[in-house]
Design a protein around this motif. Structure first.
Motif, PDB file in Angstrom:
ATOM      1  N   LYS B  42       0.836  -1.213   0.000  1.00 11.20           N
ATOM      2  CA  LYS B  42       0.000   0.000   0.000  1.00 11.20           C
ATOM      3  C   LYS B  42       0.871   1.265   0.000  1.00 11.20           C
ATOM      4  CE  LYS B  42      -1.997  -1.182   3.914  1.00 11.20           C
ATOM      5  NZ  LYS B  42      -1.278  -2.425   4.196  1.00 11.20           N
ATOM      6  N   SER B  43       1.826   1.321   0.921  1.00  5.90           N
ATOM      7  CA  SER B  43       2.679   2.514   0.995  1.00  5.90           C
ATOM      8  C   SER B  43       3.477   2.687  -0.284  1.00  5.90           C
ATOM      9  CB  SER B  43       3.639   2.414   2.174  1.00  5.90           C
ATOM     10  OG  SER B  43       2.928   2.360   3.381  1.00  5.90           O
ATOM     11  N   THR B  44       3.992   1.578  -0.812  1.00 10.13           N
ATOM     12  CA  THR B  44       4.783   1.657  -2.041  1.00 10.13           C
ATOM     13  C   THR B  44       3.948   2.244  -3.173  1.00 10.13           C
ATOM     14  OG1 THR B  44       6.032  -0.268  -1.300  1.00 10.13           O
ATOM     15  CG2 THR B  44       6.207   0.328  -3.631  1.00 10.13           C
ATOM     16  N   LEU B 162      -3.401   9.487   1.605  1.00  8.57           N
ATOM     17  CA  LEU B 162      -3.353   9.310   3.054  1.00  8.57           C
ATOM     18  C   LEU B 162      -2.840   7.904   3.359  1.00  8.57           C
ATOM     19  CD1 LEU B 162      -6.886  10.763   3.955  1.00  8.57           C
ATOM     20  CD2 LEU B 162      -4.722  11.992   3.913  1.00  8.57           C
ATOM     21  N   ASP B 163      -1.706   7.826   4.041  1.00 17.48           N
ATOM     22  CA  ASP B 163      -1.105   6.517   4.314  1.00 17.48           C
ATOM     23  C   ASP B 163      -1.250   6.145   5.788  1.00 17.48           C
ATOM     24  OD1 ASP B 163       0.207   4.163   4.235  1.00 17.48           O
ATOM     25  OD2 ASP B 163       2.147   4.968   3.607  1.00 17.48           O
ATOM     26  N   GLU B 164      -2.246   5.368   6.098  1.00 18.81           N
ATOM     27  CA  GLU B 164      -2.482   4.912   7.480  1.00 18.81           C
ATOM     28  C   GLU B 164      -2.331   6.050   8.483  1.00 18.81           C
ATOM     29  OE1 GLU B 164      -0.996   1.193   8.710  1.00 18.81           O
ATOM     30  OE2 GLU B 164      -0.659   0.473   6.675  1.00 18.81           O
ATOM     31  N   VAL B 165      -3.114   7.102   8.255  1.00 21.58           N
ATOM     32  CA  VAL B 165      -2.908   8.329   9.036  1.00 21.58           C
ATOM     33  C   VAL B 165      -3.320   8.191  10.495  1.00 21.58           C
ATOM     34  CG1 VAL B 165      -3.027   9.884   7.087  1.00 21.58           C
ATOM     35  CG2 VAL B 165      -5.131   9.233   8.261  1.00 21.58           C
TER      36      VAL B 165
END
Ligand SMILES: Nc1ncnc2c1ncn2[C@@H]1O[C@H](COP(=O)(O)OP(=O)(O)O)[C@@H](O)[C@H]1O
Ligand SMILES: [Mg+2]
Lengths: 286, 246
Positions: B42-44, B162-165
């Motif tokens: 996901k982050s990648t 938004l990355d696992e905010v």
């Protein structure tokens, strides 16, 4: 929220404060007494030794000190001048080299190699050798337009050596800034240079203030070494007076002046280091 | 034309493929939620969209323009995309106001007065105006993350990543951050969101994508994917995440 002025300490707190004050007073007393005792012992041991009268006459002659002080103090201006120039040049060049060394693009590889070679060379060479080579080598080359006065060459040597130290200090600071800070800045659209200028360097410099000032204190006293290539600074002047008067007191006068000169910066370093650690303790996550 | 489109995006680290040909379409004003186990990519994926990583194949179009083209101006692309990270990544040496205005002032050349006016509007809308002069280390985690979102909004992005905010937040602080994102969704901000908060995903997602080992294994509305998953691996994942400790 409870208004602060509506509060008066409970008997428990009053008692605690009283005990705390007493403990503080007692530890101060102990510190004072022990300092006094050690000081007295030292003075008695030194002045009681059999050689003391001769050493006192040779190194601690008050009349000689009075005569030497104005001349040596005047010569100290040469050290101050060297110091002021180096104090400006060293941080600027040090920063540039640190920036060069921490670039990441393949294009700047030669720059990185040059910067690394420079710091390795000058960090590893004793300052006195750099001074001798520059101080006596450069005039020997008879280059046109290059000044040959010892103060100028001394400043060049000091700058070359200290820039390599300071560059390493800045580099450590830059590398201590977490990569996520760069990512956040780039995500806002800031360029590499803008990220460096507004995000990385301000944090890097804050991290290295005390080691940086430490290097500047060293630089202050090492400015006395330019005497070996013939600059008439405080050390050199003391040497001349010692030879003329047949008494070593001028050396101690020069030493005292150097200490006095470095004290403000030393205190500032301590103050900033203390403030820094206080803030870290109070601030938590940073 | 969709705001964002991914076509067969692939990414590898060394010999390992971390993204194996991902397709994605985000029409204007929609929210797409990425779910999937830790390490599923996901982050990648988000970092590729923001050009913090270069893709190894496929293309990414922002407003129809190929941002993975060799000649694309990465800084210009990033100015049009807002990013919020799991760890906030606020700048510790700058006040809240300066954190928020840095992007507009330095990257977009907005004048100081104008940038600060806009920043104050945003801060007051999200109840943060009284923190404007504070430094990040004086704020709670929830406040820091809300400031980070405001910072991302200050550049008036076309798209918000938004990355696992909420992953770094204490449970009682999750709500204030999610409600902010919900507001943005209501205002029609186009968003690509990686999250483990399934209730939140159900609420805001126009499309949910289940990422498994770098591929979209299942996609659809939140009704389809979260309530009635077809793939065994999706079911497994949802079961694990909905009954922690199982
Ligand atoms: N810079 C990197 N170098 C090597 N491997 C990486 C790097 N970044 C991520 N990975 C690997 O890629 C995979 C996907 O990671 P990530 O995108 O962070 O997953 P998620 O965000 O879904 O937890 C993980 O196996 C991770 O170890
Ligand atoms: Mg992740």
């Amino acid at each position: 929220m409870v208004a602060v002025d509506a509060w008066s300490p409970s008997p428990l707190q009053v008692e605690r404060d009283r005990l705390r004050r007493r403990a503080t007073l007692r530890s101060r007393l102990i510190a004072a007494v022990s300092t006094l005792a050690v000081g007295t012992l030292l003075v008695v041991a030194v002045t009681g030794s059999s050689g003391w009268p001769r050493v006192q006459a040779q190194f601690f002659d008050l009349a000689t000190a009075r005569d030497a002080l104005p001349t040596v103090a005047h010569a100290l201006l040469v050290n101050l001048e060297a110091l002021l120039i180096c104090g400006v040049l060293v941080p600027v060049f040090g920063m540039l080299i640190a920036i060069a060394r921490t670039t990441q693009s393949p294009v700047t590889l030669p720059l990185r190699i040059l910067a690394a070679a420079y710091t390795d060379l000058f960090r590893g060479t004793p300052l006195i050798l750099v001074l001798l080579v520059i101080g006596f080598g450069v005039p020997g080359l008879r280059l046109p337009y290059v000044p040959t006065d010892p103060l100028f060459l001394g400043v060049v040597a000091l700058t070359l050596t200290y820039t390599s130290y300071v560059a390493e200090v800045f580099r450590a600071g830059i590398e201590a800034v977490h990569p996520s800070q760069r990512a956040a800045a780039r995500s806002l659209g800031l360029s590499y240079t803008q990220t460096l200028r507004f995000v990385v360097l301000p944090q890097a410099v804050r991290k290295v203030v005390s080691p940086l000032l430490n290097d500047l204190v060293s630089l202050q006293k090492d400015s006395g070494l330019i005497s070996v290539i013939g600059a008439i600074d405080a050390v050199r002047q003391a040497q001349i007076l010692t030879a003329n008067l047949g008494n070593f007191t001028p050396y101690l006068v020069a030493g005292g002046l150097f200490v006095v000169m470095t004290i403000p910066l030393t205190r500032l370093t301590d103050y900033l280091a203390a403030r820094d650690s206080r803030r870290r303790l109070a601030g938590g996550a940073l | 034309m969709p705001v964002l489109e991914l076509q067969q995006v692939r990414k590898r680290f060394g010999q390992r493929w971390v993204l194996g040909g991902v397709d994605l379409v985000l029409p204007e004003g929609t929210a797409t939620v990425l779910i999937g186990a830790s390490g599923s990519g996901k982050s990648t994926l988000l970092r590729c969209v923001n050009l913090l990583e270069t893709v190894d194949d496929g293309s990414i179009l922002l407003d129809g323009g190929d941002i993975t083209a060799v000649r694309a101006d990465a800084d210009a692309v990033r100015r049009r995309i807002g990013v919020v990270f799991q760890a906030y990544n606020l700048f510790p040496h700058l006040s809240v106001l300066d954190n928020v205005t840095l992007g507009p002032r330095r990257a977009q050349g907005v004048a100081r007065g104008e940038a600060e006016g806009h920043a104050r509007d945003l801060l007051s809308r999200f109840g943060l105006l009284e923190k404007a002069a504070d430094y990040p280390d004086r704020l709670s985690g929830g406040q820091q993350q809300r400031v980070a979102i405001v910072r991302a909004l200050a550049t008036r992005p076309r798209l918000l990543l938004l990355d696992e905010v909420t992953s770094a937040l204490d449970p009682e602080l999750v709500g204030e951050v999610l409600s902010l994102v919900r507001d943005l969704r209501g205002e029609g901000m186009t968003m690509l969101i990686a999250t483990h908060e399934m209730g939140f995903a159900r609420e805001v997602a126009d499309e949910v994508c289940f990422l498994d080992a770098g591929s979209v294994l299942e996609r659809g509305t939140s009704q389809q994917v979260l309530a009635d998953p077809q793939q065994p691996r999706t079911r497994q994942f949802l079961q694990r995440i909905l009954t922690p400790g199982a």
